[in-house]
Enzyme design. Structure first.
Site, PDB file in Angstrom:
ATOM      1  N   HIS A  99       0.885  -1.147  -0.065  1.00  0.00           N
ATOM      2  CA  HIS A  99       0.073  -0.012   0.075  1.00  0.00           C
ATOM      3  C   HIS A  99       0.867   1.293   0.114  1.00  0.00           C
ATOM      4  CE1 HIS A  99       0.656  -1.246   4.117  1.00  0.00           C
ATOM      5  NE2 HIS A  99       0.693   0.093   4.406  1.00  0.00           N
ATOM      6  N   HIS A 101       1.006   5.211   1.244  1.00  0.00           N
ATOM      7  CA  HIS A 101       0.162   6.140   2.057  1.00  0.00           C
ATOM      8  C   HIS A 101       0.346   7.544   1.416  1.00  0.00           C
ATOM      9  CE1 HIS A 101       0.725   4.168   6.019  1.00  0.00           C
ATOM     10  NE2 HIS A 101       1.723   3.449   5.117  1.00  0.00           N
TER      11      HIS A 101
HETATM   12  P1  5GP Z   1       1.954   0.537   7.325  1.00  0.00           P
HETATM   13  O1  5GP Z   1       2.592   0.759   8.875  1.00  0.00           O
HETATM   14  O2  5GP Z   1       1.889  -1.048   6.895  1.00  0.00           O
HETATM   15  O3  5GP Z   1       2.956   1.371   6.368  1.00  0.00           O
HETATM   16  O4  5GP Z   1       0.871   1.154   7.415  1.00  0.00           O
HETATM   17  C1  5GP Z   1      -0.536   0.584   7.615  1.00  0.00           C
HETATM   18  C2  5GP Z   1      -1.391   1.274   7.951  1.00  0.00           C
HETATM   19  O5  5GP Z   1      -2.843   0.894   7.768  1.00  0.00           O
HETATM   20  C3  5GP Z   1      -1.566   2.078   9.217  1.00  0.00           C
HETATM   21  O6  5GP Z   1      -1.496   3.687   8.980  1.00  0.00           O
HETATM   22  C4  5GP Z   1      -2.806   1.815   9.945  1.00  0.00           C
HETATM   23  O7  5GP Z   1      -3.379   2.838  10.523  1.00  0.00           O
HETATM   24  C5  5GP Z   1      -3.759   1.283   8.700  1.00  0.00           C
HETATM   25  N1  5GP Z   1      -4.486   0.359   9.120  1.00  0.00           N
HETATM   26  C6  5GP Z   1      -4.503  -0.956   9.635  1.00  0.00           C
HETATM   27  N2  5GP Z   1      -5.353  -1.863   9.692  1.00  0.00           N
HETATM   28  C7  5GP Z   1      -6.410  -1.026   9.152  1.00  0.00           C
HETATM   29  C8  5GP Z   1      -7.785  -1.148   8.669  1.00  0.00           C
HETATM   30  O8  5GP Z   1      -8.538  -2.183   9.065  1.00  0.00           O
HETATM   31  N3  5GP Z   1      -8.682  -0.254   8.015  1.00  0.00           N
HETATM   32  C9  5GP Z   1      -8.006   0.725   7.659  1.00  0.00           C
HETATM   33  N4  5GP Z   1      -8.638   1.776   7.135  1.00  0.00           N
HETATM   34  N5  5GP Z   1      -6.664   1.396   7.939  1.00  0.00           N
HETATM   35  C10 5GP Z   1      -5.769   0.200   8.455  1.00  0.00           C
END
Ligand code: 5GP
Ligand code: ZN
Length: 137
Positions: A99, A101
């Site tokens: 993903h 951001h």
């Molecule tokens: P990472 O740390 O993997 O780069 O980012 C994961 C992101 O996914 C985090 O910013 C977290 O808040 C978001 N996130 C985790 N679980 C969910 C979810 O169930 N729904 C949504 N909309 N965001 C999520």
């Protein structure tokens, strides 16, 4: 992929606040936003991270990320945008489904803090490091 929260969101098995969807890509608001309008763009198909995602899918995701960044500036009146993607837990990846951001920025003191330490010894080693990298190109 079974047990992947973003696969479940992409399949509609879990709820999300969707802002964009096409055949290959979905964009949702982050459940724990760093700033107002913090959005996650991802492929519907599971790939672990940016590094293992096929180029054609990567392109589709990045085109949507660019569009959402432009929209953040226009519609949310952001003054800047951070586009970032974490690969592997050591780099801060907590959901192991690729993903991107899209984080609208309103002020240097808003919810996102990115800092880099001064690593002076790495500066001295720049030519050696460049050699290691170019070997792999
Ligand atoms: P990472 O740390 O993997 O780069 O980012 C994961 C992101 O996914 C985090 O910013 C977290 O808040 C978001 N996130 C985790 N679980 C969910 C979810 O169930 N729904 C949504 N909309 N965001 C999520
Ligand atoms: Zn997944």
């Amino acid at each position: 992929m079974k047990d992947c929260v973003f696969c479940k969101i992409a399949n509609g098995m879990l709820p999300s606040t969707k802002v964009y969807e096409d055949d290959d890509v979905i964009a949702i608001l982050d459940i724990n936003p760093a700033t107002r309008g913090h959005t996650l763009v991802m492929p519907k198909t599971h790939y672990d991270n940016f590094l293992s995602t096929p180029r054609e899918i990567l392109t589709k995701v990045m085109i949507v990320a660019q569009r959402l960044g432009q929209i953040a500036m226009k519609q949310l009146h952001a003054r800047g945008v951070n586009i970032l993607t974490n690969c592997y837990p050591v780099a801060g990846q907590s959901v192991l489904h690729f993903h991107v951001h899209v984080i609208p920025r309103y002020d240097t003191t808003d919810g996102l803090q990115i800092s880099m330490k001064d690593m002076s010894e790495e500066k001295i080693n720049l030519p050696t490091i460049a050699k290691e990298i170019t070997k792999g190109m």
